[in-house]
Design a protein around this motif. Structure first.
Motif, PDB file in Angstrom:
ATOM      1  N   THR A 187      -6.670 -11.810  -0.138  1.00 18.69           N
ATOM      2  CA  THR A 187      -6.107 -13.550   0.450  1.00 18.69           C
ATOM      3  C   THR A 187      -7.624 -13.877   0.962  1.00 18.69           C
ATOM      4  N   GLU A 188      -7.548 -15.297   1.291  1.00 22.26           N
ATOM      5  CA  GLU A 188      -8.803 -15.766   1.913  1.00 22.26           C
ATOM      6  C   GLU A 188      -9.117 -14.958   3.358  1.00 22.26           C
ATOM      7  N   ALA A 189      -8.056 -15.017   4.175  1.00 22.51           N
ATOM      8  CA  ALA A 189      -8.175 -14.185   5.334  1.00 22.51           C
ATOM      9  C   ALA A 189      -8.567 -12.864   5.240  1.00 22.51           C
ATOM     10  N   GLY A 190      -7.954 -12.130   4.057  1.00 24.82           N
ATOM     11  CA  GLY A 190      -8.276 -10.950   3.973  1.00 24.82           C
ATOM     12  C   GLY A 190      -9.778 -10.654   3.596  1.00 24.82           C
ATOM     13  N   ALA A 191     -10.373 -11.709   2.737  1.00 26.08           N
ATOM     14  CA  ALA A 191     -11.577 -11.560   2.218  1.00 26.08           C
ATOM     15  C   ALA A 191     -12.589 -11.953   3.398  1.00 26.08           C
ATOM     16  N   GLU A 192     -12.397 -12.717   4.277  1.00 25.83           N
ATOM     17  CA  GLU A 192     -13.183 -13.070   5.520  1.00 25.83           C
ATOM     18  C   GLU A 192     -13.189 -11.728   6.445  1.00 25.83           C
ATOM     19  N   ALA A 193     -12.121 -10.921   6.464  1.00 29.99           N
ATOM     20  CA  ALA A 193     -12.115  -9.593   7.368  1.00 29.99           C
ATOM     21  C   ALA A 193     -12.896  -8.451   6.389  1.00 29.99           C
ATOM     22  N   THR A 194     -12.935  -8.585   5.207  1.00 32.39           N
ATOM     23  CA  THR A 194     -13.436  -7.562   4.503  1.00 32.39           C
ATOM     24  C   THR A 194     -15.057  -7.951   4.438  1.00 32.39           C
ATOM     25  N   LEU A 195     -15.396  -8.915   4.223  1.00 33.69           N
ATOM     26  CA  LEU A 195     -16.659  -9.311   4.340  1.00 33.69           C
ATOM     27  C   LEU A 195     -17.408  -8.960   5.826  1.00 33.69           C
ATOM     28  N   ARG A 196     -16.618  -9.204   6.533  1.00 30.35           N
ATOM     29  CA  ARG A 196     -16.989  -8.803   8.077  1.00 30.35           C
ATOM     30  C   ARG A 196     -17.310  -7.258   8.281  1.00 30.35           C
ATOM     31  N   GLN A 206     -22.462 -10.348  -8.439  1.00 31.11           N
ATOM     32  CA  GLN A 206     -21.915  -9.076  -7.385  1.00 31.11           C
ATOM     33  C   GLN A 206     -20.408  -8.987  -8.130  1.00 31.11           C
ATOM     34  N   HIS A 207     -20.178  -7.589  -8.270  1.00 30.66           N
ATOM     35  CA  HIS A 207     -18.783  -7.251  -8.620  1.00 30.66           C
ATOM     36  C   HIS A 207     -17.777  -7.534  -7.520  1.00 30.66           C
ATOM     37  N   MET A 208     -16.934  -8.500  -7.426  1.00 29.05           N
ATOM     38  CA  MET A 208     -16.010  -8.945  -6.518  1.00 29.05           C
ATOM     39  C   MET A 208     -14.915  -9.606  -7.264  1.00 29.05           C
ATOM     40  N   PRO A 209     -13.707  -9.253  -6.506  1.00 29.21           N
ATOM     41  CA  PRO A 209     -12.553 -10.098  -7.196  1.00 29.21           C
ATOM     42  C   PRO A 209     -12.367 -11.369  -6.769  1.00 29.21           C
ATOM     43  N   PRO A 210     -11.406 -11.938  -7.617  1.00 32.47           N
ATOM     44  CA  PRO A 210     -11.343 -13.643  -7.609  1.00 32.47           C
ATOM     45  C   PRO A 210     -10.906 -14.020  -5.842  1.00 32.47           C
ATOM     46  N   GLY A 211     -11.553 -15.161  -5.508  1.00 35.12           N
ATOM     47  CA  GLY A 211     -11.230 -15.552  -4.146  1.00 35.12           C
ATOM     48  C   GLY A 211     -12.377 -15.110  -3.229  1.00 35.12           C
ATOM     49  N   PHE A 212     -12.717 -13.798  -3.240  1.00 33.19           N
ATOM     50  CA  PHE A 212     -13.727 -13.050  -2.228  1.00 33.19           C
ATOM     51  C   PHE A 212     -15.206 -13.843  -2.628  1.00 33.19           C
ATOM     52  N   THR A 213     -15.464 -14.254  -3.856  1.00 31.85           N
ATOM     53  CA  THR A 213     -16.741 -14.807  -3.976  1.00 31.85           C
ATOM     54  C   THR A 213     -16.831 -16.243  -3.622  1.00 31.85           C
ATOM     55  N   THR A 251     -15.285 -17.238  -0.464  1.00 34.79           N
ATOM     56  CA  THR A 251     -15.720 -17.073   0.773  1.00 34.79           C
ATOM     57  C   THR A 251     -17.058 -16.500   1.112  1.00 34.79           C
ATOM     58  N   TYR A 252     -17.310 -15.538   0.157  1.00 33.17           N
ATOM     59  CA  TYR A 252     -18.881 -14.976   0.399  1.00 33.17           C
ATOM     60  C   TYR A 252     -19.888 -15.892   0.108  1.00 33.17           C
ATOM     61  N   ALA A 253     -19.638 -16.748  -0.737  1.00 30.86           N
ATOM     62  CA  ALA A 253     -20.743 -17.909  -0.834  1.00 30.86           C
ATOM     63  C   ALA A 253     -20.849 -18.726   0.224  1.00 30.86           C
TER      64      ALA A 253
END
Length: 348
Positions: free
Chosen positions: A85-94, A187-194, A196-198
């Motif tokens: 999820t978007e929240a999951g992506a933020e936390a994972t990138l952190r 960068q190998h990442m799932p949909p949604g994570f890219t 947030t990452y950008a």
């Protein structure tokens, strides 16, 4: 060598599932399961696990706080169990910023189909984590961006990465000036994570960073990240380079694939490409980098000492596709020095 694994998750069902997967692997030992950070801390001290799987959302002390403390006191390879999820992506990138090696999606317990594939993915990632180089979170700001003295639209920087790549790419981009040549990134990442990452990169870099869009023109001073689950292909239209996003089969085991991006650049830009291959598991990008080198482009690879996983750069080096092998902190300045040397002032 038997890999000692500790599972940390507040869900009894997830602990049971991950525990069963790990117990069935002959090269792994489940040393314990913990429902919160306090139990996990005691088990880390008692069992000294080789790899920890860690949930972000836990009671008492959340996973990010536990991870931060762990990396300061006893750096250990950590595999985050994340929600897509978007929240999951933020936390994972952190979490990756704090030193986690990689992440994998939290399994859907109500879907029996696909558990075998999930089991293989998590076992592969645990094995990779056990051999990885744990990198602590970097403190402080980066230095001023290196200088790029030429102005033109024909030069391109291309970056490919996988495991450990989110932080490696960040370090490279933060050293590039606002007038940098255009940058394309897979960068190998799932949909949604890219997405947030950008956004996170755009907030800290001098260049403008965005998730790539189909048909978009590639411009200097901008970095474009391939969306999760779509290949990014670069084509030439007159004096312009444009992005095509392709929903086709996996290449080199991945979508997006670094090989797809590198191979397209070898055909359309050739000697105007400077390609960089960073930390990552597997061999995606090696063949494409070989094609860029054969077309006259410049090729750089991250060295083993600074990689989290020395897989993708190692394979490119093995193929003879790399001009220079460099520590991560030297890559941006070498890239701009090479582009300045070649001269990028002539518009096509």
């Amino acid at each position: 060598m038997t890999i000692k694994v500790l599972v940390v998750d507040d869900s009894a069902l997830i602990r049971q599932l991950l525990g069963e997967i790990i117990r069935q692997s002959p090269d792994m030992q489940l040393v314990g399961v913990a429902q919160d950070a306090y139990v996990a801390r005691d088990m880390v001290n008692q069992f000294a696990p080789d790899v920890i799987t860690l949930d972000i959302e836990m009671p008492k002390v959340d996973g990010l706080t536990f991870l931060d403390r762990l990396m300061k006191a006893r750096p250990t390879p950590v595999l985050m169990i994340s929600t897509l999820t978007e929240a999951g992506a933020e936390a994972t990138l952190r979490a990756l910023e704090l030193g986690a090696v990689d992440f994998i999606a939290k399994p859907k317990l109500d879907v029996a189909q696909g558990i075998a594939e999930y089991s293989q993915q998590i076992l592969d990632k645990i094995r990779m984590a056990a051999t990885s180089h744990v990198r602590r979170a970097r403190r402080g700001e980066s230095g001023p961006p290196a200088n790029f003295v030429n102005s033109g639209t024909e030069k391109l920087i291309a970056i490919g990465a996988s495991t450990g790549g989110t932080e490696a790419i960040k370090e490279v981009l933060r050293e590039l000036p606002a007038n940098s040549p255009a940058i394309v990134i897979t960068q190998h990442m799932p949909p949604g994570f890219t997405t947030t990452y950008a956004k996170r990169l755009d907030s800290i870099c001098a260049v403008s960073v965005s998730e790539a869009k189909d048909g978009e023109r590639v411009l200097p001073g901008h970095a474009y990240i391939a969306p999760g689950n779509l290949h990014m292909h670069i084509d030439k239209y007159g004096a312009d380079y444009r992005i095509s996003l392709l929903d086709t089969e996996r290449v080199s085991g991945h979508k997006p694939s670094v090989d797809v991006m590198f191979n397209s650049l070898a055909k359309c830009a050739g000697k105007n490409v400077l390609a960089i291959i960073l930390t990552g598991m597997g061999k995606d990008g090696a063949i494409g980098m070989q094609a860029i080198k054969a077309a006259g482009g410049v090729t750089l690879a991250q060295d083993e000492q600074s990689c989290v996983v020395f897989g993708m750069p190692k394979e490119a080096i093995r193929l003879g596709a790399v001009d220079s092998i460099l520590p991560l902190e030297e890559i941006s300045r070498m890239a701009l020095a090479e582009l300045n040397r070649l001269g990028a002032g002539t518009r096509l």
